[in-house]
Design a protein around this motif. Structure first.
Motif, PDB file in Angstrom:
ATOM      1  N   GLU A  43       0.823  -1.218   0.000  1.00 12.16           N
ATOM      2  CA  GLU A  43       0.000   0.000   0.000  1.00 12.16           C
ATOM      3  C   GLU A  43       0.853   1.263   0.000  1.00 12.16           C
ATOM      4  OE1 GLU A  43      -3.253  -0.158  -0.384  1.00 12.16           O
ATOM      5  OE2 GLU A  43      -3.118  -2.344  -0.371  1.00 12.16           O
ATOM      6  N   THR A  44       2.079   1.189   0.520  1.00 13.73           N
ATOM      7  CA  THR A  44       2.922   2.382   0.647  1.00 13.73           C
ATOM      8  C   THR A  44       4.083   2.408  -0.345  1.00 13.73           C
ATOM      9  OG1 THR A  44       4.222   1.302   2.371  1.00 13.73           O
ATOM     10  CG2 THR A  44       2.370   2.674   3.082  1.00 13.73           C
ATOM     11  N   LEU A  45       4.319   1.316  -1.069  1.00 10.37           N
ATOM     12  CA  LEU A  45       5.412   1.261  -2.047  1.00 10.37           C
ATOM     13  C   LEU A  45       4.927   1.719  -3.415  1.00 10.37           C
ATOM     14  CD1 LEU A  45       6.985  -2.171  -1.082  1.00 10.37           C
ATOM     15  CD2 LEU A  45       7.985   0.088  -0.725  1.00 10.37           C
ATOM     16  N   PRO A  46       5.850   2.142  -4.291  1.00  6.44           N
ATOM     17  CA  PRO A  46       5.452   2.470  -5.663  1.00  6.44           C
ATOM     18  C   PRO A  46       4.782   1.264  -6.322  1.00  6.44           C
ATOM     19  CG  PRO A  46       7.715   3.158  -5.240  1.00  6.44           C
ATOM     20  CD  PRO A  46       7.279   2.359  -4.053  1.00  6.44           C
ATOM     21  N   ALA A  47       3.807   1.519  -7.161  1.00  9.26           N
ATOM     22  CA  ALA A  47       3.028   0.442  -7.794  1.00  9.26           C
ATOM     23  C   ALA A  47       3.913  -0.516  -8.580  1.00  9.26           C
ATOM     24  CB  ALA A  47       1.951   1.036  -8.698  1.00  9.26           C
ATOM     25  N   THR A  48       4.941   0.000  -9.260  1.00  9.34           N
ATOM     26  CA  THR A  48       5.827  -0.870 -10.044  1.00  9.34           C
ATOM     27  C   THR A  48       6.585  -1.839  -9.141  1.00  9.34           C
ATOM     28  OG1 THR A  48       7.534   0.839  -9.989  1.00  9.34           O
ATOM     29  CG2 THR A  48       6.108   0.773 -11.935  1.00  9.34           C
ATOM     30  N   MET A  49       6.985  -1.376  -7.978  1.00  7.27           N
ATOM     31  CA  MET A  49       7.701  -2.242  -7.039  1.00  7.27           C
ATOM     32  C   MET A  49       6.747  -3.264  -6.422  1.00  7.27           C
ATOM     33  SD  MET A  49      10.140  -0.980  -3.969  1.00  7.27           S
ATOM     34  CE  MET A  49      11.004  -2.097  -2.913  1.00  7.27           C
ATOM     35  N   ALA A  50       5.550  -2.832  -6.052  1.00  9.45           N
ATOM     36  CA  ALA A  50       4.557  -3.736  -5.472  1.00  9.45           C
ATOM     37  C   ALA A  50       4.170  -4.831  -6.468  1.00  9.45           C
ATOM     38  CB  ALA A  50       3.332  -2.955  -5.020  1.00  9.45           C
ATOM     39  N   ALA A  51       4.096  -4.497  -7.754  1.00  9.78           N
ATOM     40  CA  ALA A  51       3.716  -5.473  -8.775  1.00  9.78           C
ATOM     41  C   ALA A  51       4.774  -6.560  -8.940  1.00  9.78           C
ATOM     42  CB  ALA A  51       3.485  -4.769 -10.109  1.00  9.78           C
ATOM     43  N   LYS A  52       6.044  -6.218  -8.730  1.00  9.96           N
ATOM     44  CA  LYS A  52       7.120  -7.202  -8.866  1.00  9.96           C
ATOM     45  C   LYS A  52       7.149  -8.176  -7.703  1.00  9.96           C
ATOM     46  CE  LYS A  52      10.272  -4.324 -11.526  1.00  9.96           C
ATOM     47  NZ  LYS A  52      11.582  -3.668 -11.537  1.00  9.96           N
ATOM     48  N   GLY A  53       6.744  -7.712  -6.521  1.00  5.68           N
ATOM     49  CA  GLY A  53       6.767  -8.585  -5.344  1.00  5.68           C
ATOM     50  C   GLY A  53       8.185  -8.798  -4.840  1.00  5.68           C
ATOM     51  N   GLY A  54       8.375  -9.818  -4.027  1.00  2.00           N
ATOM     52  CA  GLY A  54       9.694 -10.158  -3.521  1.00  2.00           C
ATOM     53  C   GLY A  54      10.019  -9.480  -2.209  1.00  2.00           C
ATOM     54  N   LEU A  55      11.277  -9.108  -2.056  1.00  2.00           N
ATOM     55  CA  LEU A  55      11.796  -8.523  -0.831  1.00  2.00           C
ATOM     56  C   LEU A  55      12.443  -7.180  -1.119  1.00  2.00           C
ATOM     57  CD1 LEU A  55      13.707 -11.651   0.472  1.00  2.00           C
ATOM     58  CD2 LEU A  55      11.417 -10.933   1.113  1.00  2.00           C
ATOM     59  N   PHE A  56      12.590  -6.383  -0.067  1.00  2.00           N
ATOM     60  CA  PHE A  56      13.382  -5.164  -0.177  1.00  2.00           C
ATOM     61  C   PHE A  56      14.056  -4.899   1.152  1.00  2.00           C
ATOM     62  CE2 PHE A  56       9.457  -3.528   1.573  1.00  2.00           C
ATOM     63  CZ  PHE A  56       9.848  -2.467   2.378  1.00  2.00           C
ATOM     64  N   PHE A  57      15.107  -4.088   1.103  1.00  2.00           N
ATOM     65  CA  PHE A  57      15.731  -3.644   2.351  1.00  2.00           C
ATOM     66  C   PHE A  57      16.143  -2.195   2.191  1.00  2.00           C
ATOM     67  CE2 PHE A  57      19.104  -5.812   0.001  1.00  2.00           C
ATOM     68  CZ  PHE A  57      20.157  -4.920   0.030  1.00  2.00           C
ATOM     69  N   PRO A  58      16.040  -1.419   3.277  1.00  2.00           N
ATOM     70  CA  PRO A  58      16.404  -0.003   3.219  1.00  2.00           C
ATOM     71  C   PRO A  58      17.926   0.143   3.231  1.00  2.00           C
ATOM     72  CG  PRO A  58      15.715  -0.581   5.435  1.00  2.00           C
ATOM     73  CD  PRO A  58      15.518  -1.809   4.577  1.00  2.00           C
ATOM     74  N   MET A  59      18.411   1.018   2.356  1.00  2.00           N
ATOM     75  CA  MET A  59      19.861   1.214   2.245  1.00  2.00           C
ATOM     76  C   MET A  59      20.126   2.627   1.773  1.00  2.00           C
ATOM     77  SD  MET A  59      22.375  -1.056  -0.108  1.00  2.00           S
ATOM     78  CE  MET A  59      24.120  -0.808  -0.149  1.00  2.00           C
ATOM     79  N   TYR A  60      20.954   3.350   2.502  1.00  2.00           N
ATOM     80  CA  TYR A  60      21.348   4.683   2.072  1.00  2.00           C
ATOM     81  C   TYR A  60      22.315   4.582   0.899  1.00  2.00           C
ATOM     82  CZ  TYR A  60      19.361   6.620   6.349  1.00  2.00           C
ATOM     83  OH  TYR A  60      18.507   6.987   7.351  1.00  2.00           O
TER      84      TYR A  60
END
Length: 156
Positions: free
Chosen positions: A77-94
């Motif tokens: 709900e809070t991620l960009p639609a393109t990222m949400a559509a791909k699924g998977g995992l993410f991690f925050p990184m500067y």
């Protein structure tokens, strides 16, 4: 393994699960990948320091802990639609941070690593096109390696 190098011992699809973090809530420390054999692969992303960009060889920098891994599904709900559509995992990184991938396995596994849709070993795109096929055929004709994966544990 690639489609050009089928593995006759392949027994079926793999299953990936997030391993729960012992001290962070709603995140994980590593991805566990298993198949129907007793084999298992654990992948984690280690926070580290940047190494000099001097074209020389450097030792693996120290690990400063793992990056927290989050499921895209839990934040769709809070991620960009393109990222949400791909699924998977993410991690925050500067942008100033560095990372290395820690892979451990109980038996040999072939692992393809993609960064931004590009194979990190071969440089080929995840979606093959006519040019990709021609490059592979040219390498095969010259008896050159077309390896696009790493083997865990360490490849000999």
């Amino acid at each position: 393994m690639t489609i050009d190098q089928p593995d006759p011992a392949f027994v079926g699809p793999l299953e990936a699960k997030l391993s729960e973090s012992s001290w962070r809530r709603n995140c994980n420390d590593q991805v566990l990948i298993t198949d129907s054999t007793p084999g298992r692969v654990a992948i984690s992303f280690q926070r580290t320091v940047r190494v000099p960009d001097n074209q020389g060889e450097n030792y693996l920098p120290p690990g400063l802990g793992t990056f927290p891994l989050y499921s895209v599904r839990n934040f769709q709900e809070t991620l960009p639609a393109t990222m949400a559509a791909k699924g998977g995992l993410f991690f925050p990184m500067y942008q100033r941070e560095a990372m290395w991938v820690n892979i451990s396995a109980s038996i040999p596994f072939a692992i393809q690593i993609y960064v931004g849709g590009v194979n990190a070993v071969s440089g080929e795109p995840i979606q093959s096109d006519h040019a990709t096929t021609l490059r592979r055929l040219n390498k095969l004709a010259k008896d050159e390696s077309i390896q696009d994966y790493v083997v865990a544990p360490k490849q000999l």
